[in-house]
Design a protein around this motif. Structure first.
Motif, PDB file in Angstrom:
ATOM      1  N   MET A 260       1.587   5.460  -7.481  1.00  0.00           N
ATOM      2  CA  MET A 260       0.328   4.749  -7.347  1.00  0.00           C
ATOM      3  C   MET A 260      -0.274   4.960  -5.950  1.00  0.00           C
ATOM      4  O   MET A 260      -1.485   4.862  -5.756  1.00  0.00           O
ATOM      5  CB  MET A 260       0.545   3.256  -7.617  1.00  0.00           C
ATOM      6  N   ALA A 261       0.573   5.281  -4.977  1.00  0.00           N
ATOM      7  CA  ALA A 261       0.088   5.499  -3.609  1.00  0.00           C
ATOM      8  C   ALA A 261      -0.318   6.944  -3.356  1.00  0.00           C
ATOM      9  O   ALA A 261      -0.774   7.260  -2.258  1.00  0.00           O
ATOM     10  CB  ALA A 261       1.165   5.094  -2.609  1.00  0.00           C
ATOM     11  N   TYR A 262      -0.162   7.817  -4.335  1.00  0.00           N
ATOM     12  CA  TYR A 262      -0.479   9.234  -4.130  1.00  0.00           C
ATOM     13  C   TYR A 262      -1.982   9.448  -4.239  1.00  0.00           C
ATOM     14  O   TYR A 262      -2.584   9.229  -5.283  1.00  0.00           O
ATOM     15  CB  TYR A 262       0.266  10.067  -5.174  1.00  0.00           C
ATOM     16  N   HIS A 263      -2.603   9.849  -3.127  1.00  0.00           N
ATOM     17  CA  HIS A 263      -4.048  10.132  -3.080  1.00  0.00           C
ATOM     18  C   HIS A 263      -4.904   8.893  -3.345  1.00  0.00           C
ATOM     19  O   HIS A 263      -6.007   9.003  -3.875  1.00  0.00           O
ATOM     20  CB  HIS A 263      -4.417  11.238  -4.086  1.00  0.00           C
ATOM     21  N   THR A 264      -4.428   7.710  -2.997  1.00  0.00           N
ATOM     22  CA  THR A 264      -5.180   6.480  -3.237  1.00  0.00           C
ATOM     23  C   THR A 264      -5.183   5.613  -1.975  1.00  0.00           C
ATOM     24  O   THR A 264      -4.405   5.839  -1.035  1.00  0.00           O
ATOM     25  CB  THR A 264      -4.574   5.663  -4.394  1.00  0.00           C
ATOM     26  N   PRO A 265      -6.035   4.568  -1.945  1.00  0.00           N
ATOM     27  CA  PRO A 265      -6.057   3.657  -0.787  1.00  0.00           C
ATOM     28  C   PRO A 265      -4.754   2.908  -0.565  1.00  0.00           C
ATOM     29  O   PRO A 265      -4.554   2.319   0.501  1.00  0.00           O
ATOM     30  CB  PRO A 265      -7.196   2.688  -1.138  1.00  0.00           C
ATOM     31  N   VAL A 266      -3.868   2.901  -1.561  1.00  0.00           N
ATOM     32  CA  VAL A 266      -2.596   2.185  -1.420  1.00  0.00           C
ATOM     33  C   VAL A 266      -1.706   2.830  -0.362  1.00  0.00           C
ATOM     34  O   VAL A 266      -0.833   2.179   0.214  1.00  0.00           O
ATOM     35  CB  VAL A 266      -1.874   2.141  -2.790  1.00  0.00           C
ATOM     36  N   SER A 267      -1.926   4.097  -0.068  1.00  0.00           N
ATOM     37  CA  SER A 267      -1.046   4.834   0.845  1.00  0.00           C
ATOM     38  C   SER A 267      -1.342   4.466   2.296  1.00  0.00           C
ATOM     39  O   SER A 267      -1.929   5.235   3.058  1.00  0.00           O
ATOM     40  CB  SER A 267      -1.209   6.338   0.637  1.00  0.00           C
ATOM     41  N   THR A 268      -0.916   3.284   2.673  1.00  0.00           N
ATOM     42  CA  THR A 268      -1.123   2.766   4.031  1.00  0.00           C
ATOM     43  C   THR A 268       0.210   2.752   4.786  1.00  0.00           C
ATOM     44  O   THR A 268       1.289   2.793   4.180  1.00  0.00           O
ATOM     45  CB  THR A 268      -1.683   1.345   3.986  1.00  0.00           C
ATOM     46  N   PRO A 269       0.165   2.651   6.115  1.00  0.00           N
ATOM     47  CA  PRO A 269       1.420   2.548   6.874  1.00  0.00           C
ATOM     48  C   PRO A 269       2.266   1.354   6.448  1.00  0.00           C
ATOM     49  O   PRO A 269       3.503   1.433   6.462  1.00  0.00           O
ATOM     50  CB  PRO A 269       0.933   2.402   8.322  1.00  0.00           C
ATOM     51  N   GLU A 270       1.613   0.257   6.078  1.00  0.00           N
ATOM     52  CA  GLU A 270       2.365  -0.943   5.680  1.00  0.00           C
ATOM     53  C   GLU A 270       3.077  -0.746   4.339  1.00  0.00           C
ATOM     54  O   GLU A 270       4.070  -1.418   4.068  1.00  0.00           O
ATOM     55  CB  GLU A 270       1.414  -2.140   5.572  1.00  0.00           C
ATOM     56  N   HIS A 271       2.572   0.167   3.522  1.00  0.00           N
ATOM     57  CA  HIS A 271       3.096   0.323   2.170  1.00  0.00           C
ATOM     58  C   HIS A 271       4.220   1.349   2.080  1.00  0.00           C
ATOM     59  O   HIS A 271       5.036   1.308   1.162  1.00  0.00           O
ATOM     60  CB  HIS A 271       1.960   0.726   1.224  1.00  0.00           C
ATOM     61  N   ILE A 272       4.273   2.263   3.036  1.00  0.00           N
ATOM     62  CA  ILE A 272       5.232   3.356   2.937  1.00  0.00           C
ATOM     63  C   ILE A 272       6.656   2.852   3.145  1.00  0.00           C
ATOM     64  O   ILE A 272       6.900   1.906   3.909  1.00  0.00           O
ATOM     65  CB  ILE A 272       4.894   4.468   3.953  1.00  0.00           C
TER      66      ILE A 272
END
Length: 726
Positions: A260-272
């Motif tokens: 879900m984080a691939y190429h989307t706004p979800v891919s943030t430093p907090e989420h990784i």
């Protein structure tokens, strides 16, 4: 029943535990160790916002990397040019700037090690994983290698640009940069998602020495030659594609959990997941150290696989045939011993085995069909539920069918028939894809050994010792297969749940051969029902802030008709989309480009940035000139002759190509030359995309909880069309 259930539960638990990335090391970790904590400082700085080519943040990240490398004592240089890449009927062009820094080695003449990652992102994604994690890992590897003293050879750190546009930076580097002749081996860092173990999923040609060198240095690796063999058959590309085409040895690393984080706004430093960054650093640093000491020779390919993510097994294709022969011999011995001890009903065994594979295959195929035309990113929102559900559907249906043909007086020969099916598949793999045969041969050999112990050593007496020994062997190998199944589903399964049928076969085989391995049909049915419920929830659950759906809403101005539209390219027609588009929203072929479909509605035309398209004949060529206003992200041209086919060849920049569709980034003004079509008539369509919503247009409402921007959301598209005739 209890034995089989305990073995399965323990095996799944072991596989999940082994699939977890290591704990990240803090920023104050020793300088000779890779630290995800230190790498995170770079991730947090770089991935503040999306930074695609042409954006202000792209310039910010470029300047940061140059400054960061300079502060480390390196001397970064840049390679800037407009690059063109063509293939598969498409061409793409963009201005790129690669950043290159060399850690000098003791022998400047020795072939160098190239560590490669890309620093650009797609629009609307901060790219904390893809590929800021790779960039930050490369910076931390440079830090570690620098503190370790002068390496035996040069280590070149290449931060490519334009990877997301079509490997443009890597294309420019390998085509034009003088350092290419100095490279002896390549290590590439990538991501698809932002969690999970790091998998070494691709190698350069003739990989035996490269794997052996890495294997001697790395701890807790995840890699297998089947993934590498399958990847070669797929259309996917990374920057390493360019080094592979040049025949260079190398290794390609990526993690791909939580897509879900691939190429989307979800891919943030907090989420990784920093454990994934630590895993990437550990694996890649081991490769850098190994190749810095010895550049791998290129003699032949090999078979290799990690075992439970703990250590790596590697052997030659010849050894693969030896193991295949040993598995076949052990299998026939096991069947002979079992038949001598307990006569089995082969007719019911054949039916049971066929149903145990066929019914799960049918159910998983139907599960995949249930998505219909739903976009991929709407499928992965509840990935864990889909994975667990599909796995339980396969296992429950398989065990239910296998047990349905049993008889209390004379057991069905289900596991024996499954062994014969497994041997047939192993034969096909050994002949046509020997790199992947181990996924069949290892479980077959393990199951055969279990059966030999059970019927030859323990002579069919299912006492504690027999159960313990055979159960432990089955547990370990089932866990290995489950780990492979997790990887297969992560790679392909959301779109193709049927992929789980492949690992189901060895799981069934290993489960059924253990004393007491068959589960009562009621238990198997409960597993099947539970799996169906989980899959249904993953399929139907509403979007939330943590499980969002992507959306692309555009303002489209058709210059030919003077009409304007609001369009949504990804939606399934939910209430928010209909509210944004208005009560007259409809789904179908787009009025301005009928070869695409989506939700759209006509809206008020307002001033938009200008664009122009002109065509002039120059001898046997047509000169197509595209002019866009400043600030355009890209222009796209599509060529079709009136008979419906594209020109036989296009000649941009005096280079021949068979491209029918062209995407040109930073396009203020450019010219494209095409041959005069044989039909005497050519249709040219152009789309110019400006990343901002028109100022005079009614503003879009904020995205609600459960929605996320994707690609160029809230952009303006200007559509043009020209027809040329003799």
């Amino acid at each position: 029943m209890r034995n089989g259930f305990l073995v399965l539960v323990a095996a799944v638990a072991l596989a999940l535990w082994c699939s977890e990335p290591p704990a990240p090391k803090a920023a104050n970790a020793p300088a000779d160790q890779f630290s995800a904590g230190r790498a995170f400082l770079d991730i947090a700085e770089i991935a503040q916002r999306p930074h695609p080519i042409g954006s202000a943040d792209h310039e910010r990240v470029k300047a940061y990397l140059v400054s960061r490398l300079t502060a480390m004592g390196l001397t970064p240089v840049t390679q800037s040019e407009r690059i063109l890449r063509q293939g598969h009927g498409r061409a793409v062009s963009a201005p790129i700037t690669n950043i290159i820094a060399t850690l000098k080695g003791a022998d400047a003449q020795a072939p160098a090690v190239l560590v490669m990652s890309h620093y650009d992102t797609v629009p609307d994604s901060p790219g904390a994983a893809d590929d800021t994690a790779g960039v930050a890992s490369a910076l931390e590897i440079a830090h570690v290698m620098q503190r370790a003293g002068t390496p035996p050879r040069d280590i070149i750190f290449l931060f490519t640009d334009g990877e997301e546009m079509g490997l443009l930076g890597a294309t420019a580097f390998f085509a034009h940069h003088p350092l290419v002749s100095h490279i002896g081996a390549v290590i590439n860092l990538e991501a698809r998602g932002d969690s999970g173990r790091v998998n070494m999923f691709e190698t350069g040609p003739n990989n035996r020495a490269a794997i052996a060198l890495w294997r001697a240095e790395v701890s807790h690796p995840t890699a297998n030659s089947l993934a590498s063999a399958i990847y070669k058959l797929m259309p996917n590309d990374t920057d390493m594609t360019l080094s592979v085409q040049r025949g260079l040895p190398g290794l390609n690393f990526a993690f791909m959990g939580d897509e879900m984080a691939y190429h989307t706004p979800v891919s943030t430093p907090e989420h990784i997941n920093l454990g994934s960054v630590q895993d990437m650093g550990n694996s890649a640093l081991a490769a850098v150290k190994a190749f810095a000491a010895t550049i791998p020779a290129q003699t032949e390919n090999s078979v290799y696989s990690d075992f439970l993510g703990v250590f790596l097994i590697q052997y030659s294709f010849f050894t693969g045939w030896v193991l295949f022969a040993a598995a076949a011999l052990a299998m026939f011995t096991a069947i002979f011993l079992a038949q001598r001890s307990t006569p089995f009903a082969w007719g019911r065994g054949i039916l049971g085995a066929l149903f145990a594979i066929g019914v799960p295959a049918l159910l998983l195929w139907l599960a995949g069909l249930s998505f219909g035309a739903v976009h991929h990113y709407m499928r992965v929102a509840y990935f864990d539920y889909l994975l667990a559900g599909a796995g339980l559907i396969a296992l429950g249906a398989g065990l239910f069918c296998a047990g349905s043909f049993e008889d209390r007086w004379r057991p069905a020969a289900v596991w024996q028939v499954l062994m014969l099916i497994t041997l047939a598949l192993a034969t096909a793999f050994q002949l046509y894809m020997p790199e992947g045969a181990y996924v069949i041969v290892w479980p077959l050999l393990a199951a055969s050994c279990i059966a030999i112990l059970r019927y030859g050593v323990f002579r069919g007496e299912d006492h504690f010792g027999a159960v313990l020994v055979t159960g432990l062997v089955a547990l370990i190998f089932i866990a290995q297969v489950v780990m492979m199944a997790l990887m297969a589903f992560t790679s392909l399964g959301v779109d193709l749940p049927l992929v789980l049928v492949a690992p189901l076969l060895p799981v069934l085989l290993l489960t059924l051969v253990v004393p007491g391995g068959r589960l009562p049909r009621a238990v198997s049915l409960l597993i099947l029902i539970g799996g169906a419920a989980l899959f249904a929830y993953g399929r139907m659950a509403p979007p939330t802030s943590t499980h969002p759906q992507p959306t692309i809403v555009s303002y489209v101005y058709d210059a030919g008709s003077g009409k304007a539209y609001r369009a949504e390219y990804l939606s399934n027609g939910d209430a928010w989309t209909k509210a944004v588009l208005g009560p007259n929203a409809q789904k179908g072929p787009l009025p301005w480009f009928s070869r695409r479909s989506g939700w759209f509605t006509e809206t008020k035309a307002v001033p938009v940035p200008s664009a122009d398209l002109s065509v002039a004949r120059l001898g046997d060529k047509l000169e197509v000139t595209m002019t866009a206003a400043p600030g355009a992200a890209y222009a796209e041209l599509s060529f079709r002759d009136k008979a419906g086919a594209g020109p036989e060849e296009l000649m941009p920049a005096a280079k021949q190509s068979n491209a029918r569709d062209v995407r040109y980034f930073a396009p203020d003004r450019f010219t494209w030359e095409v041959p005069v079509p044989k039909s005497g008539a050519l249709e040219i369509r152009a789309s110019v995309l400006y990343p901002e919503w028109p100022e005079a247009a009614q503003k879009l409402p904020s995205l609600p909880e459960g929605k996320m921007a994707f690609s160029y959301h809230a952009a303006t598209e200007v559509m043009l069309k020209r027809e040329w005739k003799k």
